[in-house]
Design a protein around this motif. Structure first.
Motif, PDB file in Angstrom:
ATOM      1  N   ASN A 175      -2.563  -5.668  -3.125  1.00  0.00           N
ATOM      2  CA  ASN A 175      -2.078  -4.837  -4.221  1.00  0.00           C
ATOM      3  C   ASN A 175      -1.443  -3.547  -3.704  1.00  0.00           C
ATOM      4  OD1 ASN A 175      -1.965  -4.002  -7.142  1.00  0.00           O
ATOM      5  ND2 ASN A 175      -3.315  -2.393  -6.373  1.00  0.00           N
ATOM      6  N   GLY A 176      -2.125  -2.877  -2.762  1.00  0.00           N
ATOM      7  CA  GLY A 176      -1.592  -1.640  -2.221  1.00  0.00           C
ATOM      8  C   GLY A 176      -0.269  -1.840  -1.511  1.00  0.00           C
ATOM      9  N   SER A 177      -0.163  -2.922  -0.766  1.00  0.00           N
ATOM     10  CA  SER A 177       1.078  -3.211  -0.044  1.00  0.00           C
ATOM     11  C   SER A 177       2.207  -3.567  -0.997  1.00  0.00           C
ATOM     12  CB  SER A 177       0.847  -4.363   0.942  1.00  0.00           C
ATOM     13  OG  SER A 177      -0.166  -4.043   1.876  1.00  0.00           O
ATOM     14  N   LYS A 178       1.903  -4.395  -1.975  1.00  0.00           N
ATOM     15  CA  LYS A 178       2.948  -4.872  -2.882  1.00  0.00           C
ATOM     16  C   LYS A 178       3.522  -3.755  -3.737  1.00  0.00           C
ATOM     17  CE  LYS A 178       1.547  -9.725  -3.286  1.00  0.00           C
ATOM     18  NZ  LYS A 178       1.058 -10.788  -4.211  1.00  0.00           N
ATOM     19  N   ARG A 179       2.666  -2.856  -4.231  1.00  0.00           N
ATOM     20  CA  ARG A 179       3.213  -1.818  -5.105  1.00  0.00           C
ATOM     21  C   ARG A 179       4.076  -0.835  -4.327  1.00  0.00           C
ATOM     22  NH1 ARG A 179      -1.868   2.017  -7.027  1.00  0.00           N
ATOM     23  NH2 ARG A 179      -2.584   2.658  -4.962  1.00  0.00           N
ATOM     24  N   LEU A 180       3.737  -0.612  -3.042  1.00  0.00           N
ATOM     25  CA  LEU A 180       4.566   0.257  -2.215  1.00  0.00           C
ATOM     26  C   LEU A 180       5.920  -0.381  -1.961  1.00  0.00           C
ATOM     27  CD1 LEU A 180       5.507   0.865   1.003  1.00  0.00           C
ATOM     28  CD2 LEU A 180       5.016   2.760  -0.529  1.00  0.00           C
ATOM     29  N   VAL A 181       5.926  -1.644  -1.570  1.00  0.00           N
ATOM     30  CA  VAL A 181       7.190  -2.341  -1.312  1.00  0.00           C
ATOM     31  C   VAL A 181       7.992  -2.482  -2.602  1.00  0.00           C
ATOM     32  CG1 VAL A 181       8.240  -4.484  -0.483  1.00  0.00           C
ATOM     33  CG2 VAL A 181       6.248  -3.537   0.699  1.00  0.00           C
ATOM     34  N   VAL A 199       8.156  -2.340   8.030  1.00  0.00           N
ATOM     35  CA  VAL A 199       7.758  -1.920   9.375  1.00  0.00           C
ATOM     36  C   VAL A 199       6.258  -2.136   9.530  1.00  0.00           C
ATOM     37  CG1 VAL A 199       7.781  -0.065  11.070  1.00  0.00           C
ATOM     38  CG2 VAL A 199       9.615  -0.213   9.364  1.00  0.00           C
ATOM     39  N   HIS A 200       5.850  -2.800  10.613  1.00  0.00           N
ATOM     40  CA  HIS A 200       4.459  -3.239  10.752  1.00  0.00           C
ATOM     41  C   HIS A 200       4.131  -3.493  12.215  1.00  0.00           C
ATOM     42  CE1 HIS A 200       5.769  -7.351  11.724  1.00  0.00           C
ATOM     43  NE2 HIS A 200       6.804  -7.018  10.983  1.00  0.00           N
ATOM     44  N   LYS A 201       2.887  -3.758  12.483  1.00  0.00           N
ATOM     45  CA  LYS A 201       2.426  -4.190  13.806  1.00  0.00           C
ATOM     46  C   LYS A 201       1.716  -5.533  13.664  1.00  0.00           C
ATOM     47  CE  LYS A 201       2.046  -3.307  18.237  1.00  0.00           C
ATOM     48  NZ  LYS A 201       3.230  -3.347  19.124  1.00  0.00           N
ATOM     49  N   GLY A 202       2.352  -6.410  12.894  1.00  0.00           N
ATOM     50  CA  GLY A 202       1.741  -7.692  12.565  1.00  0.00           C
ATOM     51  C   GLY A 202       1.674  -8.687  13.698  1.00  0.00           C
ATOM     52  N   GLU A 209      -1.756  -5.497   9.218  1.00  0.00           N
ATOM     53  CA  GLU A 209      -0.332  -5.194   9.375  1.00  0.00           C
ATOM     54  C   GLU A 209       0.529  -6.423   9.046  1.00  0.00           C
ATOM     55  OE1 GLU A 209       1.071  -2.234  10.737  1.00  0.00           O
ATOM     56  OE2 GLU A 209      -0.838  -1.174  10.978  1.00  0.00           O
ATOM     57  N   GLY A 210       0.094  -7.583   9.534  1.00  0.00           N
ATOM     58  CA  GLY A 210       0.814  -8.824   9.223  1.00  0.00           C
ATOM     59  C   GLY A 210       0.734  -9.165   7.752  1.00  0.00           C
ATOM     60  N   GLY A 211      -0.406  -8.841   7.137  1.00  0.00           N
ATOM     61  CA  GLY A 211      -0.530  -9.038   5.703  1.00  0.00           C
ATOM     62  C   GLY A 211       0.465  -8.183   4.936  1.00  0.00           C
ATOM     63  N   PHE A 212       0.617  -6.923   5.346  1.00  0.00           N
ATOM     64  CA  PHE A 212       1.594  -6.032   4.709  1.00  0.00           C
ATOM     65  C   PHE A 212       2.983  -6.657   4.753  1.00  0.00           C
ATOM     66  CE2 PHE A 212       4.862  -2.774   5.085  1.00  0.00           C
ATOM     67  CZ  PHE A 212       4.602  -1.963   3.997  1.00  0.00           C
ATOM     68  N   ARG A 213       3.369  -7.164   5.902  1.00  0.00           N
ATOM     69  CA  ARG A 213       4.686  -7.809   6.041  1.00  0.00           C
ATOM     70  C   ARG A 213       4.840  -8.965   5.066  1.00  0.00           C
ATOM     71  NH1 ARG A 213       6.169 -12.499   8.335  1.00  0.00           N
ATOM     72  NH2 ARG A 213       8.283 -12.700   9.227  1.00  0.00           N
ATOM     73  N   GLN A 214       3.864  -9.866   5.046  1.00  0.00           N
ATOM     74  CA  GLN A 214       3.978 -11.046   4.199  1.00  0.00           C
ATOM     75  C   GLN A 214       3.964 -10.687   2.726  1.00  0.00           C
ATOM     76  OE1 GLN A 214       4.623 -14.308   5.152  1.00  0.00           O
ATOM     77  NE2 GLN A 214       5.024 -14.335   2.943  1.00  0.00           N
TER      78      GLN A 214
END
Length: 380
Positions: A175-181, A199-202, A209-214
């Motif tokens: 949720n936190g990642s999606k609302r930012l993107v 931008v990530h270290k996935g 970090e990989g979760g944020f990317r996906q």
């Protein structure tokens, strides 16, 4: 039309930069709209001034007012390093759910930069503001908590951690990642920007970090399918969504900045990147920013309290002045905002600047914080 803006002076140089910035905002609005529009400023207390008057660094009255506010602006607030209370900035961002830290970085003609083509830097960084290290949980080396957690890793998960380690956790959620993107994509689509880069270290931290990317790609494909595409399928008129590993993005920002427009990133990576980009175009003294929830836009100077020069009329008020211009853009008062950008640009091109910029320019005239604000006001 009148808008209420809550303000916090801030600590250290905060009082000086606010005193220099506020008249610029008022003058720009009056020049653009006469008496038809205005800002009504109401002060809130936080930091040392709040502690001296109330005995609290962040009074509940301040939080209550901000919870019902639309607009606010602040100077820097001090935070002890390695001891004492956790950052007031972080506390407010989490308490008020200011999940998006947005920093536009652009070049002003006349700035002396450590890179060859600073004029190619024109990016907006969307940094997640409530998770990652800002929601970090950590236990000191040798503490009972650290020992118990290390034992849990060993006994329950089969993971070996050095028994003397300090241990930390950094949560990153879908949720936190999606609302930012989502906010970054909305901005890119509305402003006609060519790309959004995740931008990530996935490659190392695959599930945070990989979760944020996906999750970022998921938002693009599920909610912006008609307006976005990917690097392997470019389409004219669509925002290209791409991703870069954090360390590679640092290099790209130096050697190919023109290929990047909007960056969406996790908290710590965004912290590094926004400051590094600002260094290419004059430093934090000219770096505006805003922290946003779905309701409140809280604009702020991105530099620190600079206690060694506080009270000496040496600070650069540019960050707060440009944050104010960003606030005017946010509410649609673009004529006033444009006049501020033009005035700051003219002052810099004429090499009449505060000491932080003058030290980098040959033949510059050094003026104080108050005088720089007055100069920008006169150039509106």
């Amino acid at each position: 039309m009148q808008k209420t803006v809550y303000f916090i002076e801030g600590d250290g140089i905060g009082k000086e930069v606010w005193a220099a910035a506020r008249p610029v905002l008022t003058a720009a609005i009056e020049k653009a709209y006469g008496k038809e529009r205005s800002l009504e400023f109401e002060e809130l207390l936080a930091g040392e001034k709040a502690f001296n008057e109330t005995g609290e660094y962040l009074p509940q009255d301040t939080l209550t007012a901000l919870q019902n506010a639309e607009l606010a602006i602040k100077g820097p607030l001090m935070t002890p390093v390695g001891k004492g209370f956790r950052s007031l900035n972080v506390t407010m961002r989490q308490t008020l759910d200011l999940y998006a830290c947005i920093r536009p970085i652009r070049y002003y003609d006349g700035i002396v930069s450590p890179v060859k083509r600073p004029d190619l830097v024109d990016m907006v960084v969307f940094r997640e503001n409530t998770e990652d290290v800002y929601a970090g949980i950590e236990f000191e080396s040798g503490s009972d908590e650290a020992k118990r957690l290390i034992a849990f890793f060993r006994d329950e998960l089969g993971v070996t951690v050095d028994p003397t380690a300090g241990v930390g956790l950094k949560p990153i959620t879908p949720n936190g990642s999606k609302r930012l993107v989502r906010k970054a994509l909305e901005f890119a689509v509305a402003q006609g920007k060519p790309s959004v880069t995740l931008v990530h270290k996935g490659n190392i931290m695959k599930y945070t970090e990989g979760g944020f990317r996906q999750w970022g790609y998921d938002v693009a494909s599920e909610e912006f399918a008609g307006q976005t595409t990917t690097e392997d399928a470019p389409a004219e008129g669509k925002v290209v969504v791409k991703d870069r590993i954090a360390d590679a993005m640092f290099q790209e920002a130096l050697i190919r900045p023109e290929q990047y427009s909007v960056l969406a990133t996790t908290n710590l990576n965004g912290d590094y990147l926004s400051d590094a980009l600002a260094a290419q175009v004059g430093g934090l003294g000219l770096a505006p920013g805003v922290n946003m929830s779905d309701k409140l836009a809280f604009f702020e100077a991105t530099h620190g309290t600079a206690p060694t020069i506080a009270g000496k009329d040496m600070a650069n008020p540019g960050s707060l002045i440009l944050s104010g211009a960003m606030m005017l853009e946010h509410i649609g008062w673009t004529e006033a905002a444009d006049s501020i950008h033009a005035a700051v640009s003219k002052a810099i091109s004429e090499k009449t600047v505060t000491c932080d910029l003058a030290s980098q320019m040959e033949g510059a005239k050094t003026i104080g914080c108050k005088a720089f604000g007055e100069l920008v006001g006169s150039l509106l």
